[in-house]
Design an enzyme around this catalytic site. Structure first.
Site, PDB file in Angstrom:
ATOM      1  N   HIS A  58       1.442  -3.395   0.961  1.00  0.00           N
ATOM      2  CA  HIS A  58       0.080  -3.448   0.401  1.00  0.00           C
ATOM      3  C   HIS A  58      -0.666  -4.714   0.836  1.00  0.00           C
ATOM      4  O   HIS A  58      -0.689  -5.715   0.119  1.00  0.00           O
ATOM      5  CB  HIS A  58       0.207  -3.415  -1.140  1.00  0.00           C
ATOM      6  CG  HIS A  58      -1.054  -3.123  -1.860  1.00  0.00           C
ATOM      7  ND1 HIS A  58      -1.069  -2.462  -3.064  1.00  0.00           N
ATOM      8  CD2 HIS A  58      -2.352  -3.391  -1.572  1.00  0.00           C
ATOM      9  CE1 HIS A  58      -2.324  -2.343  -3.480  1.00  0.00           C
ATOM     10  NE2 HIS A  58      -3.110  -2.918  -2.600  1.00  0.00           N
ATOM     11  N   LEU A  61      -6.247  -6.210   5.306  1.00  0.00           N
ATOM     12  CA  LEU A  61      -6.482  -7.016   6.514  1.00  0.00           C
ATOM     13  C   LEU A  61      -7.955  -7.037   6.909  1.00  0.00           C
ATOM     14  O   LEU A  61      -8.350  -7.778   7.815  1.00  0.00           O
ATOM     15  CB  LEU A  61      -5.616  -6.506   7.671  1.00  0.00           C
ATOM     16  CG  LEU A  61      -4.103  -6.499   7.390  1.00  0.00           C
ATOM     17  CD1 LEU A  61      -3.327  -6.004   8.599  1.00  0.00           C
ATOM     18  CD2 LEU A  61      -3.611  -7.888   6.970  1.00  0.00           C
ATOM     19  N   ASN A  92      -9.020   0.689   2.871  1.00  0.00           N
ATOM     20  CA  ASN A  92     -10.386   0.547   2.342  1.00  0.00           C
ATOM     21  C   ASN A  92     -11.197  -0.448   3.174  1.00  0.00           C
ATOM     22  O   ASN A  92     -11.771  -1.401   2.678  1.00  0.00           O
ATOM     23  CB  ASN A  92     -10.365   0.125   0.862  1.00  0.00           C
ATOM     24  CG  ASN A  92      -9.669  -1.192   0.620  1.00  0.00           C
ATOM     25  OD1 ASN A  92      -8.833  -1.621   1.416  1.00  0.00           O
ATOM     26  ND2 ASN A  92      -9.996  -1.846  -0.478  1.00  0.00           N
ATOM     27  N   HIS A 177      -3.595   3.582  -6.728  1.00  0.00           N
ATOM     28  CA  HIS A 177      -4.203   2.450  -7.438  1.00  0.00           C
ATOM     29  C   HIS A 177      -4.559   3.001  -8.812  1.00  0.00           C
ATOM     30  O   HIS A 177      -5.585   3.649  -8.976  1.00  0.00           O
ATOM     31  CB  HIS A 177      -5.433   2.003  -6.643  1.00  0.00           C
ATOM     32  CG  HIS A 177      -6.375   1.083  -7.353  1.00  0.00           C
ATOM     33  ND1 HIS A 177      -6.466  -0.258  -7.063  1.00  0.00           N
ATOM     34  CD2 HIS A 177      -7.304   1.316  -8.318  1.00  0.00           C
ATOM     35  CE1 HIS A 177      -7.411  -0.812  -7.816  1.00  0.00           C
ATOM     36  NE2 HIS A 177      -7.939   0.112  -8.585  1.00  0.00           N
ATOM     37  N   HIS A 230       0.770  -1.894  -7.605  1.00  0.00           N
ATOM     38  CA  HIS A 230       0.537  -3.027  -8.516  1.00  0.00           C
ATOM     39  C   HIS A 230       0.632  -2.716 -10.006  1.00  0.00           C
ATOM     40  O   HIS A 230      -0.348  -2.774 -10.725  1.00  0.00           O
ATOM     41  CB  HIS A 230      -0.781  -3.730  -8.203  1.00  0.00           C
ATOM     42  CG  HIS A 230      -1.951  -2.835  -7.852  1.00  0.00           C
ATOM     43  ND1 HIS A 230      -2.347  -1.773  -8.611  1.00  0.00           N
ATOM     44  CD2 HIS A 230      -2.820  -2.890  -6.810  1.00  0.00           C
ATOM     45  CE1 HIS A 230      -3.402  -1.192  -8.065  1.00  0.00           C
ATOM     46  NE2 HIS A 230      -3.707  -1.844  -6.963  1.00  0.00           N
ATOM     47  N   ASP A 303      -0.603  -7.134  -2.308  1.00  0.00           N
ATOM     48  CA  ASP A 303      -2.030  -6.886  -2.567  1.00  0.00           C
ATOM     49  C   ASP A 303      -2.876  -8.060  -2.053  1.00  0.00           C
ATOM     50  O   ASP A 303      -3.859  -8.452  -2.674  1.00  0.00           O
ATOM     51  CB  ASP A 303      -2.306  -6.612  -4.052  1.00  0.00           C
ATOM     52  CG  ASP A 303      -3.662  -5.932  -4.266  1.00  0.00           C
ATOM     53  OD1 ASP A 303      -4.383  -5.660  -3.279  1.00  0.00           O
ATOM     54  OD2 ASP A 303      -4.013  -5.706  -5.447  1.00  0.00           O
ATOM     55  N   GLY A 322      -9.350  -9.768  -6.449  1.00  0.00           N
ATOM     56  CA  GLY A 322      -8.293  -9.919  -5.458  1.00  0.00           C
ATOM     57  C   GLY A 322      -8.048 -11.344  -5.030  1.00  0.00           C
ATOM     58  O   GLY A 322      -8.950 -12.187  -5.043  1.00  0.00           O
TER      59      GLY A 322
HETATM   60 ZN    ZN Z   1      -5.334  -1.612  -5.685  1.00  0.00          ZN
END
Ligand code: ZN
Length: 419
Positions: A58, A61, A92, A177, A230, A303, A322
């Site tokens: 996870h 980048l 994403n 998620h 997560h 993550d 994040g």
């Molecule tokens: Zn997520």
């Protein structure tokens, strides 16, 4: 003559941990033993654990489309510095990875950089909109094994069921998620005593748990391999435990930040403590640590989520979710858990490689295996001060950690060595 000898470490072999040297030639482990002769290069591994390079399920980048935060070059450098030899790039991006040629772009860029194997993941739904299935067939052909709309939850149960049925035919993994958008939409942190005191809109634990409970029912219906991203709550750990007890093909990951921090840290309103799902209570954090130690939680996943300073240095409520993680995930694990050497490599490398079906990563060290390795010093005390990422949004700078990578080796060549 050997190309490289890793000298004096405790090595995770197919027979368990053994104090031995590791000889590498032509990208492959050539021999284990104490008198391997000469080599082109040597790594001093006294006081370290030598095992399979870490595998991250996870990582964000940010390429294509958000290269001011990170790109596949800088993200690969951060991964190598964290002891990783393979990482899964989240889809994403902009454009999102919902078609075969986009997945191929990500893996090709990873190969050009060449210091960590970058494995693309693909979206569950077109444009991550949760409405229609992505090009699962093309994505599979392009090497995608893990499918996720990460950053968003597939809210429509009928759409998810259809995607699960389709991915199950290929033997792929549906990775969720799990945060219900209707319960989390307005929230910035965990719903509890601290959010009440701060007067901040908050997200109950049940936002995660209602999605996981629904998904487990659909996994049972479709037979798909289902992976929860997560985990953040004690209730989520209990749901995964009961699914495993039932024999469902379910796996789960936890992030380093959910192992180390709690909603108490959000009282600082430092946006480096803002993530999704949010940092939860100390009871939740303890359940995550216990779940990782017992193996109910299969893997640590970073993550890793870079954001530029301009984006993150704003009022807490306005900041994006994040934090970075690739360079410090292993250190958080040796700081916060009691995992022994074999279990440490199981959670950091062997289990995630198994979930992805990787043949050349996550293997115990043995002659003939591809030399994708990490040399890890579990006892060293240190404090992060720098990062190879383009971004700096991390809660780890200046914090004291126990354990750090010494060197990372990809196909027999050092991709990173501690200065
Ligand atoms: Zn997520």
């Amino acid at each position: 003559m050997l190309d490289l000898i890793i000298r004096g470490g405790e090595v995770l072999t197919t027979d368990g941990p053994v104090l031995t040297d590791v000889g590498i030639k032509d990208g492959v482990v050539a021999a284990l033993g104490d008198n391997l002769g000469d080599a082109g290069a040597t790594i001093d591994a006294d006081g370290t654990w030598v095992g399979p390079g870490f595998v991250d399920l996870h990582a964000h980048l940010r390429e294509p489309g958000q290269e001011w935060k990170e790109d596949i070059g800088s993200g690969s450098a951060a991964a190598a510095a964290g002891g990783y030899t393979a990482i899964v790039a989240m889809p994403n991006t902009d454009p999102v990875i919902d078609s075969g040629h986009l997945a191929r772009f990500v893996s090709d860029r990873g190969k050009q950089v060449g210091i960590v194997d970058v494995i693309p993941s693909g979206c569950l739904t077109m444009r991550r909109e949760g409405k229609t299935m992505s090009h699962i067939d093309e994505l599979w052909e392009a090497g995608v094994r893990l499918f996720t709309d990460d950053g968003d939850t597939v809210g429509d149960a009928a759409v998810l069921r259809l995607v699960m049925e389709y991915v199950a035919q290929y033997g792929g993994v549906v990775s969720q998620h799990a945060v219900d958008p209707s319960l989390s939409r307005a929230g910035h942190m965990h719903e509890g005593a601290i959010s009440s005191r701060l007067g901040m809109y908050a997200i109950p634990s049940e936002a995660d748990e209602v999605v996981i409970a629904r998904d487990l029912a659909l996994a049972r219906l479709t037979g798909v391999r289902y992976h929860v991203q997560h985990l953040s709550t004690a209730g989520s750990v209990a749901l995964v435990a009961s699914a495993k007890a039932e024999g469902l093909p379910v796996t789960a990951e936890v992030t380093p930040h959910h192992l180390m921090f709690s909603h108490a840290d959000v009282a600082s309103t430092d946006s480096n403590f803002k993530m999704m799902p949010p940092l939860r209570s100390e009871i939740d954090r303890d359940a995550l640590i216990e779940g990782l130690e017992s193996g109910i939680i299969d893997a640590v996943a970073t993550d890793h989520a870079p954001h530029a300073a301009l984006e993150k240095e704003v009022p807490f409520e306005d900041a994006p979710n994040g934090v970075l993680g690739l360079e410090w995930a292993a250190s958080v694990v040796t700081t916060m858990t009691d995992l022994g050497m074999a279990d440490f490599f199981e959670r950091m490398s062997i289990a995630p490689a198994r979930i992805l079906g990787l043949a050349d990563h996550g293997q115990r060290v043995a002659p003939g295996h591809e030399a994708n390795l990490v040399v890890y010093q579990p006892g060293i005390e240190w404090s992060p001060a720098a990062s190879a990422s383009k971004s700096r949004n991390a809660p780890y700078f200046g914090r004291s950690l126990t354990g750090a990578p010494v060197a990372t080796i990809l196909r027999g060549v050092a991709s990173w060595e501690r200065a």
